[in-house]
Design an enzyme around this catalytic site. Structure first.
Site, PDB file in Angstrom:
ATOM      1  N   SER A  24       0.857  -1.183   0.000  1.00  0.00           N
ATOM      2  CA  SER A  24       0.000   0.000   0.000  1.00  0.00           C
ATOM      3  C   SER A  24       0.896   1.237   0.000  1.00  0.00           C
ATOM      4  CB  SER A  24      -0.896   0.004   1.242  1.00  0.00           C
ATOM      5  OG  SER A  24      -0.085   0.180   2.393  1.00  0.00           O
TER       6      SER A  24
ATOM      7  N   ASP B 124      -0.794  -1.639  -4.154  1.00  0.00           N
ATOM      8  CA  ASP B 124      -2.171  -1.852  -3.715  1.00  0.00           C
ATOM      9  C   ASP B 124      -2.868  -0.484  -3.549  1.00  0.00           C
ATOM     10  OD1 ASP B 124      -4.325  -3.331  -2.731  1.00  0.00           O
ATOM     11  OD2 ASP B 124      -3.603  -3.250  -0.658  1.00  0.00           O
ATOM     12  N   HIS B 125      -4.025  -0.309  -4.152  1.00  0.00           N
ATOM     13  CA  HIS B 125      -4.800   0.947  -4.040  1.00  0.00           C
ATOM     14  C   HIS B 125      -3.960   2.189  -4.354  1.00  0.00           C
ATOM     15  CE1 HIS B 125      -8.451  -0.854  -2.493  1.00  0.00           C
ATOM     16  NE2 HIS B 125      -7.693  -1.638  -1.767  1.00  0.00           N
TER      17      HIS B 125
ATOM     18  N   ASP C   2      -6.491   3.009  -8.110  1.00  0.00           N
ATOM     19  CA  ASP C   2      -7.776   3.081  -7.409  1.00  0.00           C
ATOM     20  C   ASP C   2      -8.384   4.470  -7.606  1.00  0.00           C
ATOM     21  OD1 ASP C   2      -9.951   3.091  -5.818  1.00  0.00           O
ATOM     22  OD2 ASP C   2      -8.941   2.414  -4.000  1.00  0.00           O
TER      23      ASP C   2
ATOM     24  N   HIS D 222     -12.184  -3.866   4.154  1.00  0.00           N
ATOM     25  CA  HIS D 222     -10.822  -3.946   4.681  1.00  0.00           C
ATOM     26  C   HIS D 222     -10.900  -3.980   6.199  1.00  0.00           C
ATOM     27  CE1 HIS D 222      -9.609  -1.811   0.775  1.00  0.00           C
ATOM     28  NE2 HIS D 222      -9.077  -3.009   0.725  1.00  0.00           N
ATOM     29  N   GLY D 223     -10.068  -4.790   6.821  1.00  0.00           N
ATOM     30  CA  GLY D 223     -10.063  -4.873   8.278  1.00  0.00           C
ATOM     31  C   GLY D 223     -11.069  -5.914   8.752  1.00  0.00           C
TER      32      GLY D 223
ATOM     33  N   HIS E 260     -10.979  -8.022  -2.554  1.00  0.00           N
ATOM     34  CA  HIS E 260     -10.265  -7.291  -1.503  1.00  0.00           C
ATOM     35  C   HIS E 260     -10.883  -7.653  -0.161  1.00  0.00           C
ATOM     36  CE1 HIS E 260      -7.693  -4.237  -3.617  1.00  0.00           C
ATOM     37  NE2 HIS E 260      -8.288  -4.871  -4.622  1.00  0.00           N
TER      38      HIS E 260
ATOM     39  N   ASN F  47      -6.936 -10.656  -1.702  1.00  0.00           N
ATOM     40  CA  ASN F  47      -6.014  -9.795  -0.950  1.00  0.00           C
ATOM     41  C   ASN F  47      -6.176 -10.011   0.553  1.00  0.00           C
ATOM     42  OD1 ASN F  47      -5.670  -8.752  -3.491  1.00  0.00           O
ATOM     43  ND2 ASN F  47      -6.137  -6.634  -2.925  1.00  0.00           N
ATOM     44  N   VAL F  48      -5.048 -10.246   1.206  1.00  0.00           N
ATOM     45  CA  VAL F  48      -5.070 -10.476   2.654  1.00  0.00           C
ATOM     46  C   VAL F  48      -4.003  -9.608   3.328  1.00  0.00           C
ATOM     47  CG1 VAL F  48      -4.659 -12.179   4.480  1.00  0.00           C
ATOM     48  CG2 VAL F  48      -5.856 -12.861   2.376  1.00  0.00           C
TER      49      VAL F  48
HETATM   50  P1  13P Z   1      -7.745  -7.090   4.669  1.00  0.00           P
HETATM   51  O1  13P Z   1      -6.804  -6.235   5.432  1.00  0.00           O
HETATM   52  O2  13P Z   1      -9.133  -6.974   5.163  1.00  0.00           O
HETATM   53  O3  13P Z   1      -7.258  -8.499   4.566  1.00  0.00           O
HETATM   54  O4  13P Z   1      -7.785  -6.500   3.176  1.00  0.00           O
HETATM   55  C1  13P Z   1      -6.601  -6.458   2.427  1.00  0.00           C
HETATM   56  C2  13P Z   1      -6.828  -5.813   1.119  1.00  0.00           C
HETATM   57  O5  13P Z   1      -7.889  -5.907   0.534  1.00  0.00           O
HETATM   58  C3  13P Z   1      -5.717  -5.072   0.524  1.00  0.00           C
HETATM   59  O6  13P Z   1      -6.089  -4.409  -0.622  1.00  0.00           O
END
Ligand code: 13P
Length: 275
Positions: free
Chosen positions: A42, A77-78, A98, A171-172, A199, A221-222
Site C-alpha cells: 500500500s 495496492d490501491h 484506485d 478492509h479490516g 479485496h 487480498n489479505v
Molecule cells: P484485509 O486487510 O481486510 O485483509 O484486506 C486487504 C486488502 O484488501 C488489501 O487491498
C-alpha cells in the site's frame, strides 16, 4: 498468474508486506508450497519502508539470495495516479489504480492513462469499481456496490488486466458475517474475460471464499489476517519474556504464526492446483 487461476478455479494470494521480515516469511512459505504469490504494497506501507525503489530492490535481492523460484509479483495496492507511475518506474510488476471514488467517466480516464503507461513496460493493471468499505492505512471508507454494466464499460474502455468489483467485502475485521453479492459477481464474471479480485480477504468464512472462487475470483487480498496473528504471537512472547530486547527475537517471534496462517489460506484458496 491470474489467467491460470481463473481457468483452473483457484485464487492466487496477495499478501501485503510491511517490512523485510514479513516479505521473507511470505516468500519462504510460498516457495515451500510451490505456489505463486503477489506481494501487495500500500502507499502507507511504501512510505513506512522508505519508498518504492527500496522495496523493489529488497524484493529482487531476496528472490536472488533466498533462491526463490516461484512466480512473484510485486504489486502496488490501491495506488493513486502519481503512486502508480512511481511504482512502475521503480520496477513493480503490477499496479492497482484506485480511482473508484471518482465518477465512472473519470475513473475510466485515469485508469486508461495508467494502462497506457504500464502495458508497454509489461506491467499489469488492476482497477476498482464500486467502493470497498472498512479501514486500511487509517483511511475509513463507506461501501458502494459495483454494477455489471459499469464493470463492462471500465474493462472495454481501458483494457485493464484484472478488476476488483466492490461487492460487500471490507478492509479490516468484519462486523458480523460478511455478505458478498455472489449473484452480481457471477454476472460480472460472465461478461468479462479478465480475472476478478476480492479485496478484504481476511475473516471471510471458507465456504464464502470457495463460492467467490467459483464466481470468478482469481486473486484474494489479505492483510489484516497476518497482522492479527503476528501481533498476538509477539504480544504473548513479550509477556512471557520480560527481559528480552533483541529486535530479531521480538519480530521473529511472529514468524511461525504468519507462516501457519499462510498455509491455511493457501489451502482454502486452492492455490496448490497450480502444480
Ligand atoms: P484485509 O486487510 O481486510 O485483509 O484486506 C486487504 C486488502 O484488501 C488489501 O487491498
Amino acid at each position: 498468474m491470474l489467467l491460470d487461476a481463473k481457468k483452473n478455479k483457484y485464487a492466487v494470494p496477495q499478501f501485503n508486506i510491511n517490512n523485510l521480515e514479513w516479505t521473507k516469511y511470505i516468500l519462504e512459505e510460498c516457495q515451500e508450497h510451490g505456489v505463486p504469490v503477489i506481494l501487495g504494497v500500500s502507499e502507507g506501507a511504501a512510505r513506512y519502508m522508505g519508498g518504492y525503489n527500496i522495496i523493489s530492490s529488497m524484493v529482487n535481492s531476496m528472490i536472488k539470495d533466498l533462491k526463490i523460484t516461484i512466480p512473484v509479483c510485486l504489486h502496488l495496492d490501491h495506488g493513486s495516479y502519481d503512486a502508480c507511475f512511481e511504482a512502475i518506474d521503480a520496477g513493480f510488476s503490477s499496479v492497482m489504480i484506485d480511482a473508484s471514488r471518482k465518477e465512472l467517466d473519470k475513473n475510466i480516464e485515469i485508469t486508461k492513462k495508467i494502462v497506457e503507461y504500464a502495458h508497454p513496460k509489461n506491467v499489469s493493471v488492476e482497477a476498482e469499481i464500486g467502493h470497498i468499505g472498512g479501514t486500511e492505512d487509517n483511511i475509513t471508507s463507506d461501501m458502494f456496490y459495483a454494477k455489471v454494466d459499469e464493470c463492462e464499460r471500465l474493462y472495454k474502455e481501458t483494457s485493464i488486466d484484472a478488476l476488483a468489483p466492490a461487492l460487500g467485502s471490507v478492509h479490516g475485521p468484519y462486523k458480523g458475517e460478511p455478505k458478498l453479492d455472489f449473484k452480481t459477481m457471477k454476472e460480472i464474471n460472465d461478461v468479462l474475460p479478465i480475472p476478478l479480485v476480492l479485496h478484504g480477504g481476511s475473516g471471510i468464512p471458507e465456504v464464502q471464499i470457495k463460492e467467490a472462487i467459483s464466481c470468478g475470483i482469481s486473486k484474494i487480498n489479505v492483510n489484516t489476517d497476518l497482522q492479527i496473528v503476528w501481533s498476538k504471537a509477539v504480544r504473548e512472547f513479550l509477556n512471557d519474556n520480560s527481559v528480552v530486547y533483541d529486535p530479531r527475537k521480538v519480530i521473529g517471534s511472529g514468524e511461525s504464526a504468519i507462516k501457519d496462517k499462510i498455509d491455511e489460506l493457501i489451502s482454502i484458496f486452492g492455490t496448490e492446483k497450480v502444480k
